[in-house]
Design a protein around this motif. Structure first.
Motif, short mmCIF file in Angstrom:
data_model
loop_
_atom_site.label_atom_id
_atom_site.label_comp_id
_atom_site.label_asym_id
_atom_site.label_seq_id
_atom_site.Cartn_x
_atom_site.Cartn_y
_atom_site.Cartn_z
N PHE A 58 -0.88 -14.51 0.19
CA PHE A 58 -0.08 -14.54 1.41
C PHE A 58 -0.37 -13.26 2.20
N GLU A 59 0.06 -13.25 3.44
CA GLU A 59 -0.21 -12.13 4.34
C GLU A 59 0.39 -10.84 3.78
N ASN A 60 -0.39 -9.77 3.89
CA ASN A 60 0.04 -8.43 3.48
C ASN A 60 0.33 -8.33 1.98
N GLN A 61 -0.31 -9.17 1.18
CA GLN A 61 -0.20 -8.99 -0.27
C GLN A 61 -1.05 -7.82 -0.74
N THR A 62 -1.98 -7.38 0.08
CA THR A 62 -2.77 -6.19 -0.16
C THR A 62 -3.24 -5.67 1.18
N ARG A 63 -3.62 -4.39 1.25
CA ARG A 63 -4.16 -3.79 2.47
C ARG A 63 -3.29 -4.07 3.68
N ALA A 64 -2.01 -3.77 3.53
CA ALA A 64 -1.06 -3.96 4.62
C ALA A 64 -1.36 -2.98 5.76
N PRO A 65 -0.77 -3.20 6.92
CA PRO A 65 -0.98 -2.26 8.03
C PRO A 65 -0.58 -0.84 7.64
N ALA A 66 -1.34 0.14 8.16
CA ALA A 66 -1.04 1.53 7.88
C ALA A 66 0.22 1.95 8.61
N LEU A 67 1.12 2.60 7.90
CA LEU A 67 2.32 3.13 8.51
C LEU A 67 1.99 4.39 9.31
N PRO A 68 2.85 4.77 10.24
CA PRO A 68 2.61 6.01 11.00
C PRO A 68 2.50 7.22 10.07
N ASP A 69 1.72 8.19 10.51
CA ASP A 69 1.53 9.41 9.73
C ASP A 69 2.87 10.12 9.48
N THR A 70 3.01 10.66 8.30
CA THR A 70 4.13 11.54 7.98
C THR A 70 3.59 12.93 7.67
N PHE A 71 4.18 13.95 8.28
CA PHE A 71 3.85 15.31 7.90
C PHE A 71 4.82 15.75 6.82
#
Length: 385
Positions: A31-44
């Motif tokens: 199913f969609e996003n079972q792996t290699r999901a979209p990258a979340l915004p950077d966190t410092f």
């Protein structure tokens, strides 16, 4: 704070899809996003040293007085004060089989610890015929353990010193989850599908070690303490916001899995997998899905080699409710965003600090992460600063 040297202000790289690296296998996700999901915004994040001088720290548990219990795989349980001061090893700890992946492993305190002092340990135990995963219940009195007794001892003994699993998770309703591995060899791995053994299982017990009568195999063929089966090596486990169990297990070459284990369900190992054997040959059936076997919520190929995990409930709003997963290889802290039982984004943090074995969320919103090395460290991680 005993040591507070500034180490890094670390960004992660943002892209449309998280960069997991080159695949070992070419399976199609279920199913969609079972792996290699979209990258979340950077966190410092700001990283400082909280404590050092540990030998392969494995598990950490926060105490009500602001100090922490930390296990060392060699067999020591230590207290770390709120300023980072490290105690001498405590007395009363069970004798452990500290060989290869074995030793003193996880530690967790009971929900009523403030009143009872009860805690739980998991460890590799030497027995006649080999070694097993065991879980002990004890009472902490000062800097010593008393009333120590095993509440779980795996059977049969294994002839290898690997894949112990070994997280322990007490629950507010008076139960305890214990995770196991299948001890790695071709013969042993088949036992993950055998519900008459506790290899490759999640275990559910009462706080005193008794068997809950609503466990799925009570009164049926199978070990009464089993909650779910078909696991490989479950080295991460925590309760979700709704109080249910979530786990992380090691795959072979590829196929690390995030699961939300349900009572009596079969999670596939070693029949199905999203990875391949280390020599490149297919695992089991060579398939990633089969009727009657559950799909992972998420998987990684290549692996992150998961350790401990925790849902974030701290003060940093951008992480609220996210899942944080320690990683040993190549070493990182992975952050997942979930909506229900589906992952919607992933971020990789702390990719240059070493093998991260466990993660603890603090009341002020910071994290403590264990660096599995000798000498090892506990790092304090402050998000958003």
């Amino acid at each position: 704070m005993r040591t507070a040297a500034f180490l890094a202000l670390i960004p992660t790289l943002s892209c449309a899809q998280v960069d997991q690296g080159e695949r070992n296998a070419e399976f199609t996700p279920a199913f969609e996003n079972q792996t290699r999901a979209p990258a979340l915004p950077d966190t410092f994040v700001t990283v400082t040293t909280f404590a050092d001088g540990l030998a392969n720290p494995w598990g950490i548990a926060a105490l009500p007085d602001g100090s922490f219990l930390v296990t060392e795989r060699s067999g020591s349980l230590r207290r770390i004060a709120s300023d980072g001061t490290l105690s001498d090893p405590m007395s009363g700890v069970p004798q452990v089989g500290a060989q290869q992946q074995g030793g003193l492993l996880d530690v967790a305190i009971a929900p009523d610890f403030s009143d009872t002092g009860v805690l739980y340990l998991t460890y590799a135990k030497g027995v006649d015929g080999g070694t097993v995963t065991a879980a002990a219940r004890a009472v902490l009195q000062g800097d010593r353990l008393t009333q120590v007794r095993d509440i779980f001892v795996q059977d049969p003994p294994a002839d290898t010193y690997a894949h112990y699993g070994s997280r322990v998770v007490p629950t507010p309703d008076g139960k305890v989850f214990i995770t196991t591995g299948e001890h790695f060899t071709e013969r042993n791995r088949q036992l993950a599908q055998d519900v008459t053994t506790t290899y490759g299982k999640t275990i559910r017990l009462n706080a005193d070690g008794g068997v809950p009568q609503d466990n799925p195999f009570v009164g049926k063929e199978g070990v009464d303490s089993i909650w779910s089966y078909g696991h490989r090596n479950v080295q991460g486990a925590t309760l979700g916001p709704d109080g249910t169990l979530w786990t992380m297990e090691h795959g072979p070459a590829g196929g690390d899995e995030l699961n939300h284990p349900q009572a009596g369900r079969n999670y596939g190992w070693p029949v199905i997998s999203y990875g391949v054997n280390y020599n490149g040959s297919p695992v089991g059936s060579g398939e990633s899905a089969m009727e009657g076997m559950e799909q992972p919520v998420y998987y990684w190929d290549p692996v992150i080699a998961p350790g401990g995990m925790a849902f974030y409930d701290g003060d940093y709003a951008d992480w609220q409710g996210d899942l944080l997963i320690a990683g040993l290889n190549p070493g990182s802290l992975t952050r997942l965003r979930l909506e229900g039982d589906r992952v919607t984004g992933e971020e990789r943090l702390l990719q240059d600090v070493g093998r991260i074995r466990d993660v603890e969320v603090l009341e002020d919103g910071d994290l403590l992460v264990l660096i599995d090395a000798d000498p090892g460290q506990v790092l304090r991680v402050s998000p958003g600063t």
